[in-house]
Design a protein around this motif. Structure first.
Motif, short mmCIF file in Angstrom:
data_model
loop_
_atom_site.label_atom_id
_atom_site.label_comp_id
_atom_site.label_asym_id
_atom_site.label_seq_id
_atom_site.Cartn_x
_atom_site.Cartn_y
_atom_site.Cartn_z
N ALA A 46 0.82 -1.22 0.00
CA ALA A 46 0.00 0.00 0.00
C ALA A 46 0.85 1.26 0.00
CB ALA A 46 -0.92 0.02 1.21
N ALA A 47 2.06 1.20 0.53
CA ALA A 47 2.95 2.37 0.58
C ALA A 47 4.37 1.87 0.77
CB ALA A 47 2.56 3.32 1.71
N CYS A 48 5.32 2.70 0.39
CA CYS A 48 6.73 2.33 0.55
C CYS A 48 7.57 3.58 0.70
CB CYS A 48 7.22 1.47 -0.61
SG CYS A 48 7.23 2.33 -2.20
N THR A 49 8.76 3.40 1.24
CA THR A 49 9.67 4.51 1.42
C THR A 49 10.35 4.86 0.10
OG1 THR A 49 11.49 3.03 1.97
CG2 THR A 49 10.11 3.80 3.80
N PRO A 50 10.95 6.07 0.01
CA PRO A 50 11.67 6.40 -1.23
C PRO A 50 12.77 5.41 -1.58
CG PRO A 50 11.32 8.37 0.11
CD PRO A 50 10.87 7.20 0.93
N ALA A 51 13.43 4.85 -0.57
CA ALA A 51 14.48 3.87 -0.86
C ALA A 51 13.90 2.62 -1.51
CB ALA A 51 15.23 3.50 0.43
N ALA A 52 12.72 2.20 -1.06
CA ALA A 52 12.09 1.04 -1.67
C ALA A 52 11.62 1.35 -3.08
CB ALA A 52 10.92 0.58 -0.81
N ALA A 53 11.06 2.56 -3.29
CA ALA A 53 10.61 2.93 -4.63
C ALA A 53 11.80 3.01 -5.59
CB ALA A 53 9.88 4.26 -4.57
N ALA A 54 12.93 3.51 -5.11
CA ALA A 54 14.11 3.59 -5.97
C ALA A 54 14.62 2.20 -6.36
CB ALA A 54 15.21 4.37 -5.26
N ALA A 55 14.34 1.20 -5.51
CA ALA A 55 14.76 -0.17 -5.81
C ALA A 55 13.78 -0.88 -6.74
CB ALA A 55 14.92 -0.97 -4.52
N GLY A 56 12.67 -0.23 -7.12
CA GLY A 56 11.73 -0.82 -8.06
C GLY A 56 10.44 -1.31 -7.46
N VAL A 57 10.21 -1.12 -6.17
CA VAL A 57 8.97 -1.57 -5.53
C VAL A 57 7.84 -0.64 -5.96
CG1 VAL A 57 7.79 -1.97 -3.34
CG2 VAL A 57 10.22 -2.51 -3.57
N GLN A 58 6.73 -1.22 -6.40
CA GLN A 58 5.57 -0.46 -6.85
C GLN A 58 4.37 -0.75 -5.96
OE1 GLN A 58 4.99 -1.48 -10.96
NE2 GLN A 58 6.72 -0.21 -11.67
N LEU A 59 3.47 0.20 -5.86
CA LEU A 59 2.27 0.03 -5.07
C LEU A 59 1.33 -0.93 -5.78
CD1 LEU A 59 1.54 3.70 -3.93
CD2 LEU A 59 3.10 2.02 -2.96
N GLY A 60 0.65 -1.75 -5.01
CA GLY A 60 -0.32 -2.68 -5.56
C GLY A 60 0.23 -4.04 -5.93
N VAL A 61 1.54 -4.26 -5.79
CA VAL A 61 2.11 -5.57 -6.10
C VAL A 61 2.07 -6.43 -4.84
CG1 VAL A 61 3.61 -4.55 -7.85
CG2 VAL A 61 4.47 -4.86 -5.52
N THR A 62 2.25 -7.73 -5.02
CA THR A 62 2.27 -8.65 -3.89
C THR A 62 3.63 -8.60 -3.21
OG1 THR A 62 3.00 -10.50 -5.25
CG2 THR A 62 0.61 -10.14 -5.05
N VAL A 63 3.69 -9.18 -2.02
CA VAL A 63 4.95 -9.19 -1.28
C VAL A 63 6.04 -9.97 -2.04
CG1 VAL A 63 6.05 -9.91 0.87
CG2 VAL A 63 3.80 -8.85 0.93
N PRO A 64 5.75 -11.18 -2.58
CA PRO A 64 6.80 -11.87 -3.35
C PRO A 64 7.31 -11.05 -4.54
CG PRO A 64 5.06 -13.40 -2.77
CD PRO A 64 4.55 -12.04 -2.42
N GLN A 65 6.40 -10.35 -5.21
CA GLN A 65 6.84 -9.52 -6.33
C GLN A 65 7.74 -8.39 -5.86
OE1 GLN A 65 2.95 -8.52 -7.85
NE2 GLN A 65 3.11 -10.02 -9.52
N ALA A 66 7.38 -7.77 -4.72
CA ALA A 66 8.20 -6.68 -4.20
C ALA A 66 9.57 -7.19 -3.75
CB ALA A 66 7.47 -6.01 -3.03
N LEU A 67 9.61 -8.37 -3.10
CA LEU A 67 10.89 -8.92 -2.66
C LEU A 67 11.76 -9.35 -3.82
CD1 LEU A 67 9.71 -11.04 0.41
CD2 LEU A 67 11.05 -8.93 0.45
N ALA A 68 11.14 -9.74 -4.93
CA ALA A 68 11.92 -10.09 -6.11
C ALA A 68 12.67 -8.89 -6.66
CB ALA A 68 11.00 -10.68 -7.18
N ARG A 69 12.08 -7.71 -6.51
CA ARG A 69 12.74 -6.50 -7.00
C ARG A 69 13.69 -5.91 -5.96
NH1 ARG A 69 8.15 -3.13 -10.41
NH2 ARG A 69 7.45 -4.86 -11.72
N CYS A 70 13.38 -6.12 -4.69
CA CYS A 70 14.22 -5.55 -3.63
C CYS A 70 14.37 -6.61 -2.53
CB CYS A 70 13.60 -4.27 -3.07
SG CYS A 70 14.57 -3.50 -1.77
N PRO A 71 15.38 -7.46 -2.60
CA PRO A 71 15.53 -8.54 -1.61
C PRO A 71 15.70 -8.03 -0.18
CG PRO A 71 16.92 -8.93 -3.53
CD PRO A 71 16.40 -7.54 -3.66
#
Length: 513
Positions: free
Chosen positions: A41-66
């Motif tokens: 639902a939300a992320c920090t600027p550091a997470a967004a810079a690593a490619g994390v997008q709103l609305g994705v699942t947790v596995p998808q977010a971890l795949a972009r930012c381990p």
């Protein structure tokens, strides 16, 4: 004029401000929806810079930012953040509305025009110091002020977010940056904003999009009567929001009546650093509440809940009432530095006993402590090292027993020092230099009087003497009963001394000058 304080990504900021060392870390917040698999639902600027997008699942977010850390919404943290926001807003005006979580509206008509922007800036600075990234808006209506705050926070796109009145304060890097803008011309500000800024319903947004209208200015340019005829009351309300004509009375909130805060940590705290970090956040908010109520703290009551479900409680009586957060926090630090618990801390609560700010006129010859809190802190640190029964101001006990005294709390105000010296003026005579502790002595008697003395390096035949002087007391208490026999002796080889005898033997008490 109205002012708005707006916290973008409120739920995420509420969680992060209570986590030590979360700045500049890739962290994401999950949706608060139990009906489906949670999404980001939300992320920090550091997470967004690593490619994390709103609305994705947790596995998808971890795949972009381990290294991504995922957090769940925390209602207690949100309540504490909202309370902090309210406390800062009440420093602006007594007419405050809690519009929504993370949104506060204040009526600033009672402030002179030249004090409105400085007051809003001060509120933003205090919130930035409390770990909240807050933006502000100043406008003739509550809605325009909200649009201004959201625009400068980046929640809206369009030229208005970069207007001439935008003030970037740069309080601290990252999530502590605070800023606001003042709106003078509402139509010029609203015109380039996207239609989504006016919060249309999905059905109404689809209809207007089919018309080829995408900004507030384009929608407000349509005839108001035609909008009412085609879209009804809902369309009319949207047109008024787009044109900035919506105004309303505020649903006023009441200031804090109780000065307490509590928080339950998701992870046990085994060291002092995270505990003090949380306490600092709570103290800053409670100090704001005290200042808004024109009150001061007289006592701090700390409650720590441990991992084994036991409780650790302690009350800290302040030497002088205060509402300064640094002093309140320092008192807690001084106490907690010497506390050892049997288990890790999982929750804490802090309550403040309020009192009126003391107003005291001292006498002409009185002398108060320059820093009562610093003096009290030094005493507390000394007591932690030596024991609480070894620190204080000595006071002579009401007894004839020699060296009988007790330690009392030092006074905050010293009386007339000249009168004090006059009351305790030394009588002319020889001074007795006491030995601490008294030196055990061997005394040879001639009848019942001392004739020869051996005590360390002091030894010799008694040439002259005075005495004895007898004293006794506390005969009704077996453990405190005392009796004493004193002699003044002059040795033939030189030296004038005070001897005394107790049931424990002879002792050399001191030497006369």
């Amino acid at each position: 004029m109205f002012g708005v304080l707006f916290i973008d990504e409120f739920a995420l900021q509420a969680v992060l401000r209570l986590e030590h060392g979360s700045d500049d870390q890739p962290i994401a917040l999950l949706e608060n929806d139990a009906r489906r698999s949670p999404l980001i639902a939300a992320c920090t600027p550091a997470a967004a810079a690593a490619g994390v997008q709103l609305g994705v699942t947790v596995p998808q977010a971890l795949a972009r930012c381990p290294t991504l850390a995922v957090r769940a919404p925390n209602s207690a943290a949100e309540q504490e953040a909202q309370a902090t926001l309210l406390a800062a807003a009440f420093a602006l005006s007594p007419a405050i509305e809690a519009t929504a979580p993370g949104i506060i509206t204040a009526a600033l008509g009672g402030l002179p025009e030249d004090r409105r922007e400085p007051a809003l800036r001060t509120a933003l600075e205090s919130l930035a110091a409390a770990g909240l990234r807050v933006s502000g808006g100043l406008a003739p209506t509550p809605l325009l002020a909200l649009y201004a705050a959201r625009a400068v926070a980046g929640g809206l796109s369009g030229g208005g977010a970069r207007g001439d009145h935008a003030l970037h304060l740069g309080i601290a890097p990252g999530y502590s940056q605070a800023r606001f803008q003042c709106i003078r011309d509402g139509r010029a500000f609203l015109s380039p904003l996207p239609l989504a800024a006016a919060d249309p319903s999905p059905a109404l947004a689809a209809i207007v999009a089919d018309w080829g209208i995408h900004t507030l200015g384009e929608f407000a340019a349509l005839p108001k009567a035609d909008i009412l005829h085609r879209l009804g009351a809902e369309g009319l309300a949207l047109w008024e929001r787009c044109a900035g004509e919506t105004t309303r009375p505020l649903n006023l909130a009441t200031p804090a009546q109780e000065f307490s805060a509590a928080f339950e940590s998701e992870h046990p705290m085994e060291t002092l650093e995270p505990l003090l970090f949380l306490l600092r956040r709570l103290v800053d908010r409670l100090a704001l509440d005290l200042q808004n109520a024109a009150l001061a703290a007289r006592e701090l009551q700390l409650l720590l809940t441990l991992e084994d479900e036991s409780m650790h409680t302690h009350a800290i009586r302040l030497p002088q009432p205060t509402h300064q957060p640094d002093i309140l926090f320092r008192a807690l630090v001084t106490y907690l530095e010497h506390v050892r618990t049997v288990a890790a801390v999982v929750a804490l609560a802090l309550a403040i006993e309020p009192t009126r700010i003391p107003q005291r006129q001292e006498g002409l010859f009185d002398s108060a402590l320059r820093d009562p809190h610093g003096f009290s802190e030094s005493l507390a640190r000394t007591a932690a090292l030596t024991g609480p029964d070894r620190v204080g101001t000595p006071e002579v006990a009401d007894t004839h027993r020699p060296d009988s005294f007790h330690l009392a709390t030092p006074p905050e105000v010293l009386g007339d020092l000249g009168a004090l010296r006059a009351d305790h003026a030394l009588q002319p005579g020889m001074a007795l230099r006491r030995y601490r502790p008294p030196i055990p002595a061997t005394v040879e008697l001639l009848g019942r009087t001392p004739a020869f003395v051996w005590a360390g390096t002091v030894r010799g035949r008694v040439g002259a003497l005075l005495g004895p002087w007898y004293g006794s007391g506390d005969w009704w208490q077996t453990d405190r009963r005392w009796e004493r026999e004193d002699w003044d002796v002059e040795l033939e080889n030189g030296g004038l001394y005070r001897l005394f005898r107790t049931p424990g033997g002879w002792f050399l008490d001191g030497e006369y000058d």
